[in-house]
Design an enzyme around this catalytic site. Structure first.
Site, PDB file in Angstrom:
ATOM      1  N   SER A  63      37.313  45.296  27.439  1.00  0.00           N
ATOM      2  CA  SER A  63      36.266  44.508  26.801  1.00  0.00           C
ATOM      3  C   SER A  63      35.748  45.216  25.549  1.00  0.00           C
ATOM      4  CB  SER A  63      35.154  44.219  27.826  1.00  0.00           C
ATOM      5  OG  SER A  63      34.309  43.189  27.387  1.00  0.00           O
ATOM      6  N   ASP A  66      38.164  38.722  30.304  1.00  0.00           N
ATOM      7  CA  ASP A  66      37.634  40.084  30.272  1.00  0.00           C
ATOM      8  C   ASP A  66      38.107  40.915  31.464  1.00  0.00           C
ATOM      9  OD1 ASP A  66      35.895  42.347  30.319  1.00  0.00           O
ATOM     10  OD2 ASP A  66      34.352  41.214  29.270  1.00  0.00           O
TER      11      ASP A  66
END
Length: 308
Positions: A38, A193
Site C-alpha cells: 500500500s 490493497d
C-alpha cells in the site's frame, strides 16, 4: 520492508527511514530486496527508482525537490474520506471464503465493503514519472504486495513467478483500499490493497535467507495500545489484527535465521495520528513525532544489542 499505513503511515515511515539510515549508516536503496504494501509500496517504488531518503523528507516538508515526478505528488493524494462508492459489494466470493475459514475475518469483511470510487491517478502519474514506458524500477528486486480480491491470496508484483503487471498496475493494486479505490485488474484477476491480508507480508521473504530484515510498520504496534471512541475501534480491531499477524510472520522470518529490526508506531505516535490514517491534516505532526520516536527506538536497540 515497509508496511501499509495510508497518508499518515507514509509520513511516519519517511521519518523512520531517516532514523534507520542514520543509525546504521546504511542507504535503504541498497537493500537486497525492497518490499512494500500500500503506502509502503509507494515508498519502495521511489526507493527502487533511486529516490533517496533526503528527497522523500523534502517532499513531506514541502521543500523543493529535483525529481519532476515528486514536485506535485502529495497535492494529488486522496483526502481524509473516500468518495461515494460504486454500486455493489466488493467481493462476495471473498466474504464467503471467510465463512469457510479460508481467510481471516478482517480480510473476509473487506469483501463486504462497496466497490470503491476513488481515483488513483496520482499513483499512475508517479509510476509513469519514475519508470517511463511502463517499465519496472531499476532496482531488480522491488516487490509491491497486493491481494487477490476473490481468493485473499497475497501477490508480490515484481517477485519471481508473480503475474506480469506494469508498475502503474502493481502500485495502484497495492494501494487499492477496499471501499475506497476500485480493484485493479491484472491478468484476468482483481487485486486490492495488500494490507487487507497483512500489514507487511514479512513472511514472504523468509525463503530468501536474508541476513537481516528491516521492517517499518506504522499500522502495527508492539503490545496493546489503548484508545477512546473511534481510536479504540482502530486499536482493537485493525491494529490489533495487523500487529498479531506481523508478530507471527516475524517468527517465521527469525526461524529462517534472519535477524529482524522492527520499528512500529508507539503510543506517542498514535496520540498524534488519531484513528484516521488518511487524515492529511495530521501529516506534518506525524512526521515530527516519528522523527523523535523512531530515532529513540533505534538508539535503544543499539544500546541493548538489538540492532546488528
Amino acid at each position: 520492508m515497509i508496511g501499509c499505513g495510508g497518508t499518515l503511515g507514509a509520513a511516519w515511515t519517511v521519518a523512520a527511514l531517516a532514523a534507520v539510515r542514520d543509525a546504521l549508516d546504511w542507504d535503504p536503496r541498497e537493500a537486497e530486496v525492497l518490499v512494500g504494501t500500500s503506502a509502503g509500496a509507494e515508498l519502495v517504488t521511489l526507493l527502487g527508482s533511486g529516490v533517496g531518503v533526503d528527497e522523500l523528507l523534502a517532499v513531506q516538508l514541502g521543500e523543493p525537490v529535483a525529481h519532476p515526478a515528486l514536485r506535485d505528488h502529495l497535492a494529488g493524494a486522496p483526502g481524509r474520506f473516500p468518495p461515494l462508492p460504486r454500486a455493489g459489494l466488493g467481493s462476495l466470493r471473498l466474504a464467503r471464503a471467510g465463512l469457510r475459514q479460508g481467510v481471516g475475518p478482517v480480510t473476509a469483511l473487506s469483501g463486504l465493503l462497496p466497490r470503491g470510487g476513488g481515483d488513483a491517478g496520482w499513483l499512475h502519474r508517479l509510476a509513469v514519472g519514475v519508470a517511463p514506458g511502463g517499465s519496472w524500477v531499476p532496482h531488480p528486486a522491488t516487490w509491491l504486495v497486493a491481494m487477490d480480491y476473490d481468493t485473499g491470496e497475497r501477490v508480490a508484483f515484481g517477485s519471481p513467478g508473480a503475474p506480469d503487471a506494469s508498475l502503474s498496475q502493481a502500485l495502484r493494486a497495492s494501494w487499492a483500499i477496499p471501499g475506497w479505490f476500485p480493484p485493479v485488474p491484472v491478468g484476468g484477476r482483481r487485486f486490492v490493497d495488500g494490507g487487507a491480508a497483512s500489514t507487511a507480508s514479512a513472511d514472504l521473504v523468509a525463503p530468501l535467507g536474508l541476513d537481516e530484515l528491516v521492517v517499518l510498520a506504522p499500522m502495527a504496534s508492539t503490545g496493546p495500545m489503548a484508545g477512546r471512541g473511534a481510536a479504540r475501534l482502530e486499536r482493537l480491531v485493525l491494529r490489533g489484527w495487523m500487529s498479531a499477524g506481523l508478530d507471527a510472520e516475524l517468527d517465521v522470518v527469525r526461524a529462517a535465521g534472519t535477524r529482524v529490526v522492527r520499528l512500529d508506531a508507539t503510543a506517542e505516535d498514535l496520540a498524534v495520528m488519531g484513528p484516521n490514517f488518511m487524515d492529511d491534516r495530521r501529516r506534518l505532526a506525524t512526521l515530527e513525532s516519528s522523527l523523535r520516536t523512531t530515532r529513540a527506538a533505534v538508539a535503544r536497540r543499539l544500546e541493548t544489542g538489538g540492532v546488528r
